[in-house]
Scaffold this active site. Sequence first.
Site, short mmCIF file in Angstrom:
data_model
loop_
_atom_site.label_atom_id
_atom_site.label_comp_id
_atom_site.label_asym_id
_atom_site.label_seq_id
_atom_site.Cartn_x
_atom_site.Cartn_y
_atom_site.Cartn_z
N ARG A 68 24.87 55.27 -39.89
CA ARG A 68 24.86 53.79 -40.05
C ARG A 68 24.16 53.05 -38.91
O ARG A 68 24.41 51.86 -38.73
CB ARG A 68 26.30 53.25 -40.18
CG ARG A 68 27.17 53.95 -41.21
CD ARG A 68 26.63 53.84 -42.60
NE ARG A 68 27.60 54.26 -43.61
CZ ARG A 68 27.27 54.72 -44.80
NH1 ARG A 68 25.99 54.83 -45.15
NH2 ARG A 68 28.19 55.07 -45.67
N ASP A 309 28.56 64.99 -45.85
CA ASP A 309 28.17 63.69 -46.42
C ASP A 309 29.04 62.59 -45.80
O ASP A 309 29.45 61.64 -46.49
CB ASP A 309 28.25 63.69 -47.95
CG ASP A 309 27.56 62.47 -48.59
OD1 ASP A 309 26.93 61.68 -47.85
OD2 ASP A 309 27.67 62.31 -49.82
ZN ZN Z 1 23.89 61.45 -51.70
#
Ligand code: ZN
Length: 455
Positions: A68, A309
Amino acid sequence: MSRILLRGGRLIDPAREIDEICDLLIGDGAIEGIAGPPGAGNPEGATPIDVAGCWVVPGLVDPHVHLRDPGFPEKETIATGLRAAAAGGFTAVAAMANTSPVNDTPAVTRYMLETAAGVRAARLIPVSAVTRGLGGRETVDFAAMIEAGARLFSDDGIPIDDQAVLRAAMEQTGRLGFAISLHEEDRALTAHGAVNAGEVSKRLGVAGIPAAAETERVRRDLALAIGAGAPVHVAHVSTAESLDLIRAARRSGAHVTCEATPHHFALDERAVLRFGPDAKMAPPLRSQADLTAVVAAIADGTINMIATDHAPHDSHSKRIERLGGLFSRDRDSPRLAEDAGEALTDAANGVVGLETALGLVLELVHRGVITAARMVELMSLGGAQLLRLEGGTLEEGMRADVTVIDPNMEWTVDPTKFISKSRNSPFAGRRLKGRAILTIVAGNLVYDGRTGVSA
Ligand SMILES: [Zn+2]
């Protein structure tokens, strides 16, 4: 630079078929070698650390995280994300490009690397976008991005819909020797679904995401990859049929690797009833049958690596203020408010994972689904190979990226204690057995779990 002697641990290095109790000597940022027999004299100038009962493995590598940064410091920063990674046992993480600005220019890649260099934690491996602005039309300058430090290409978060664009990108990246990581989703089929199409979507009264939204795109893109003769990597595989397609493509000569996430092998769609938005991600948690297929593919080698992820979100993005009271975490009696489904549809996709991944993979080891050596392949070697990193093994002379794991330490997941800035975990309250106690990057201790704080 100091020398460290890791004493009496179980050294597991499947790339060299080593699994034995011995001492490991680290000096000058590199692996000096196995300094056995255990308990022999202390090499000059080396600080001994007793790791008896622990596993000494090549540093863990995560090929898929979202840090981010730049753009969303309320969710995560490069500093907090890399520290969370080190606390989870990772020595390197590949940071996806869906930042703001998008990582589609060498300047953004350099910003990421320069920021990471100032953080004493895991390494950051930049992932370049495939298309400018993740727009799906114009490809980035692949060679310039590699030159700046990118080791993988992905528009992750957004699928690449245009076949001609993807085919051209595969040909170019293939020539340069790097893979494209594919977020496989046909948005015409996903529509506005919030969760897997099945019993839970029916119960919540929300549109469901069918397995076909993933598998049809996997089918198309593997055919493209075979045509292009280029290496591709399928991110976060979630369905049984996707796995069958990958097996078939390999038999046809495709150079395809793939990853699974801890949430897709440890939770099925029913977790949404308890954790609500903290169990919402893309692709969604699937059926029990899909989960079983993912676990089998981890065991049989179809899945090459585990990826978290890691997708941090602040509580506003997750609509917690609307949803907090709508889902019950009471395991025995999930209780849902009437409008839970509608509010869930608005919540952002994604869960944090860096600080729970190792414990969840260790569940598979403790259950006898995989061996400890296979765990190292899945969490270190696979990612290192995909990203073409120096790592994944503890060979003499290699850079000393090392993780020491206590496989028996029991703990309870408490998101309020995460180093990550975000708390969106569907594993809150789960009892896990095993965690990283030392994370060493280039010979430097960057996380010391014996004290519970960053070194
Ligand atoms: Zn993805």
